[in-house]
Design a protein around this motif. Structure first.
Motif, mmCIF file in Angstrom:
data_model
loop_
_atom_site.group_PDB
_atom_site.id
_atom_site.type_symbol
_atom_site.label_atom_id
_atom_site.label_comp_id
_atom_site.label_asym_id
_atom_site.label_seq_id
_atom_site.Cartn_x
_atom_site.Cartn_y
_atom_site.Cartn_z
ATOM 1 N N LYS A 41 -7.505 4.602 -8.506
ATOM 2 C CA LYS A 41 -8.562 4.457 -7.559
ATOM 3 C C LYS A 41 -8.364 3.291 -6.347
ATOM 4 O O LYS A 41 -8.577 3.744 -5.267
ATOM 5 N N THR A 42 -7.962 2.328 -6.861
ATOM 6 C CA THR A 42 -7.504 1.280 -5.644
ATOM 7 C C THR A 42 -6.446 1.967 -4.614
ATOM 8 O O THR A 42 -6.795 1.899 -3.385
ATOM 9 N N ALA A 43 -5.455 2.430 -5.189
ATOM 10 C CA ALA A 43 -4.208 2.978 -4.469
ATOM 11 C C ALA A 43 -4.795 3.924 -3.398
ATOM 12 O O ALA A 43 -4.424 4.140 -2.073
ATOM 13 N N GLY A 85 -13.529 5.469 -13.258
ATOM 14 C CA GLY A 85 -12.546 6.143 -13.989
ATOM 15 C C GLY A 85 -11.641 4.992 -14.610
ATOM 16 O O GLY A 85 -11.610 3.992 -14.111
ATOM 17 N N PRO A 86 -11.032 5.548 -15.666
ATOM 18 C CA PRO A 86 -10.136 4.366 -16.584
ATOM 19 C C PRO A 86 -9.069 3.672 -15.483
ATOM 20 O O PRO A 86 -8.786 4.271 -14.590
ATOM 21 N N PRO A 87 -8.676 2.462 -15.888
ATOM 22 C CA PRO A 87 -7.700 1.633 -15.366
ATOM 23 C C PRO A 87 -6.553 2.391 -15.004
ATOM 24 O O PRO A 87 -6.197 3.394 -15.857
ATOM 25 N N VAL A 118 0.882 -1.264 0.075
ATOM 26 C CA VAL A 118 0.105 -0.095 0.155
ATOM 27 C C VAL A 118 0.847 1.324 -0.094
ATOM 28 O O VAL A 118 1.776 1.302 0.733
ATOM 29 N N GLU A 119 0.520 2.168 -0.893
ATOM 30 C CA GLU A 119 1.334 3.271 -0.961
ATOM 31 C C GLU A 119 0.678 3.968 0.177
ATOM 32 O O GLU A 119 -0.430 4.318 0.463
ATOM 33 N N THR A 120 1.671 4.539 1.066
ATOM 34 C CA THR A 120 1.328 5.444 2.185
ATOM 35 C C THR A 120 1.252 7.006 1.976
ATOM 36 O O THR A 120 0.381 7.561 2.521
ATOM 37 N N ALA A 146 2.747 2.657 -17.287
ATOM 38 C CA ALA A 146 4.056 3.345 -16.898
ATOM 39 C C ALA A 146 4.936 2.713 -16.225
ATOM 40 O O ALA A 146 6.166 2.622 -16.516
ATOM 41 N N LEU A 147 4.550 2.162 -14.946
ATOM 42 C CA LEU A 147 5.336 1.840 -14.101
ATOM 43 C C LEU A 147 5.950 0.393 -14.642
ATOM 44 O O LEU A 147 7.178 0.247 -14.448
ATOM 45 N N ASP A 148 5.230 -0.622 -15.181
ATOM 46 C CA ASP A 148 5.548 -1.609 -16.046
ATOM 47 C C ASP A 148 6.841 -1.214 -16.991
ATOM 48 O O ASP A 148 7.967 -1.922 -16.766
HETATM 49 N N1 LIG Z 1 -0.838 9.201 -7.429
HETATM 50 C C1 LIG Z 1 -0.075 8.095 -7.300
HETATM 51 N N2 LIG Z 1 1.164 8.225 -6.757
HETATM 52 C C2 LIG Z 1 1.762 7.024 -6.628
HETATM 53 N N3 LIG Z 1 1.485 5.771 -7.308
HETATM 54 C C3 LIG Z 1 0.260 5.579 -7.856
HETATM 55 C C4 LIG Z 1 -0.625 7.035 -7.935
HETATM 56 N N4 LIG Z 1 -1.661 6.269 -8.451
HETATM 57 C C5 LIG Z 1 -1.364 5.262 -8.697
HETATM 58 N N5 LIG Z 1 -0.299 4.853 -8.480
HETATM 59 C C6 LIG Z 1 0.263 3.403 -8.645
HETATM 60 O O1 LIG Z 1 -0.044 3.104 -9.726
HETATM 61 C C7 LIG Z 1 -0.731 1.590 -9.941
HETATM 62 C C8 LIG Z 1 -2.146 1.659 -10.538
HETATM 63 O O2 LIG Z 1 -3.083 2.193 -9.554
HETATM 64 P P1 LIG Z 1 -4.377 1.705 -9.303
HETATM 65 O O3 LIG Z 1 -4.804 2.391 -7.907
HETATM 66 O O4 LIG Z 1 -4.265 0.239 -9.100
HETATM 67 O O5 LIG Z 1 -5.449 2.046 -10.403
HETATM 68 P P2 LIG Z 1 -6.684 1.789 -10.718
HETATM 69 O O6 LIG Z 1 -7.279 1.124 -9.426
HETATM 70 O O7 LIG Z 1 -7.415 3.174 -10.814
HETATM 71 O O8 LIG Z 1 -6.968 0.958 -12.133
HETATM 72 C C9 LIG Z 1 -0.636 1.199 -8.571
HETATM 73 O O9 LIG Z 1 0.580 0.436 -8.486
HETATM 74 C C10 LIG Z 1 -0.556 2.274 -7.658
HETATM 75 O O10 LIG Z 1 0.204 1.887 -6.575
#
Ligand SMILES: Nc1ncnc2c1ncn2[C@@H]1O[C@H](COP(=O)(O)OP(=O)(O)O)[C@@H](O)[C@H]1O
Ligand SMILES: [Mg+2]
Length: 370
Positions: free
Chosen positions: A59-61, A53-55, A19-21, A212-214
């Motif tokens: 949202k989840t984070a 919102g789009p993938p 989890v991102e804090t 982008a992360l991938d």
């Molecule tokens: N604002 C942010 N800052 C840092 N990391 C983020 C941010 N938004 C998303 N991420 C990271 O990007 C990835 C995708 O985000 P996620 O929440 O799964 O998207 P969604 O649920 O909208 O599909 C996750 O690894 C998440 O931790």
């Protein structure tokens, strides 16, 4: 229907390993979600909020960050479930389990048991359903009429339109600047132009931050590989390189032609790949426990890796945590760790196809675990 409250008052969210804090940006969205929660929890008023919102827009984070950081929320009974990994016929069974509501019988009985629980519990239960578009409209409508605080997270508006949810928070795609800021925080060995290039390319296609992360992770692996090859040629050529635009270019094409999970699997250490192959062979229809998974893994290592195995079950559980943080499997943790359940997060057919490209894992899949 007997409803047991043997359970912990707080809790219940299922274990989140990564989890991102802190999240960069998303201030407004976070504030709206927090204010919804605060309003409904403090006033004990049932209600629903849909996060759309789009993938890859965070949202989840964002939701996970709120539930991890806000200690006042943790005092309230809440359950977080990802509908992508629950079978449609086990939605209420899963919620009942997470809430600690005893229920014997099938889905109908569990639905009734959870409903009774939410009716009589002192504090309103918060139910967070990620990937809520996986649920039928009937189930969502049902939940909307219960005495709960419901948060649904999904990609489309269809669900929210159909159900007339009370409140919506929309996450728009990340802009180039947003992506640059996030990547800069996470990667420090990239040339500035490489980060910019990655952000521009991704924003132009779909703005999916996950991609982008991938791409950045993959570009790093490519750069490492190139460096290793060069150091075999001559020491002077093997300088510690930063990741540049070329690495991003190569990574970009493979990320957009191959699934992220597939890429991730290619870079796994052998033991983790072997663990996945073991899971594919033992996971039929039912969930597998960590204990059962570990026992099978040891057998496989004995047979296919000359006994080279994890030293202890603790080490193996750590390995599973790593696979979970790579998004390849899902752990539902229990107090007794061996009883935690494990679920593959990828399509079994995809994992199978990828594992068959490797000799060792192909052997594991084709020979039975005897
Ligand atoms: N604002 C942010 N800052 C840092 N990391 C983020 C941010 N938004 C998303 N991420 C990271 O990007 C990835 C995708 O985000 P996620 O929440 O799964 O998207 P969604 O649920 O909208 O599909 C996750 O690894 C998440 O931790
Ligand atoms: Mg999500």
């Amino acid at each position: 229907m007997e409803v047991s409250r043997k359970r912990k008052r707080h809790v219940t969210s299922h274990v989140v390993s990564h989890v991102e804090t802190t999240l960069s940006g998303r201030r407004e969205e976070m504030d709206s979600i927090r204010s919804f929660l605060s309003k409904h929890v403090k006033k004990q008023r049932p209600g629903s909020l849909f996060v759309t919102g789009p993938p890859g827009t965070g949202k989840t984070a964002t939701i996970k960050t709120i539930f991890t950081n806000d200690t006042w929320l943790q005092r309230h009974t809440h359950v977080i479930a990802n509908c992508m990994v629950i079978r449609p016929t086990e939605v209420f069974k899963t919620i009942a389990n997470k809430l600690g509501v005893a229920c014997q019988g099938g889905e109908k009985q569990c639905q009734q048991a959870v409903k009774e629980y939410t009716k009589t519990t002192k504090d309103l239960v918060i139910i967070v359903l990620d990937e809520v578009d996986q649920l039928t409209e009937k189930v969502i409508t049902l939940l909307l009429n219960w005495r709960v605080i419901l948060i649904g997270i999904g990609n489309t508006f269809t669900v929210t339109k159909a159900t007339g949810a009370h409140q919506i928070v929309n996450f728009s795609a990340y802009s180039v600047q947003d992506i640059v800021a996030i990547l800069n925080e996470k990667f420090n060995d990239f040339e500035k132009s490489a980060i910019e290039y990655c952000a521009r390319k991704v924003a132009a296609v779909d703005g999916d931050l996950r991609k982008a992360l991938d791409i950045c992770r993959h570009a790093k692996a490519i750069a490492r590989g190139t460096k290793r090859k060069r150091s075999a040629l001559s020491y002077s050529q093997a300088r510690a390189d930063t990741i540049n635009i070329q690495h991003i270019g190569t990574a970009f094409s493979s990320v957009y032609t191959e699934s992220a999970a597939a890429l991730c699997m290619k870079e796994l250490p052998l033991q983790q790949t072997v663990a996945l192959a073991t899971l594919v062979t033992i996971q039929q229809k039912q969930d597998v426990t960590l204990g059962k998974f570990y026992d099978a893994f040891c057998k496989v290592c004995k047979k296919h890796l000359n006994g080279k195995c994890c030293q202890s079950d603790g080490e193996f559980f750590g390995l599973c945590d790593m696979l979970e943080s790579r998004g390849l499997l899902l752990l539902r943790k229990k107090k007794q760790v061996r009883l935690s359940t494990v679920l593959l997060k990828m399509e079994p057919a995809d994992v199978d196809r990828l594992l068959r490209q490797d000799r060792i894992t192909c052997n594991i899949l084709t020979r039975t675990l005897s």
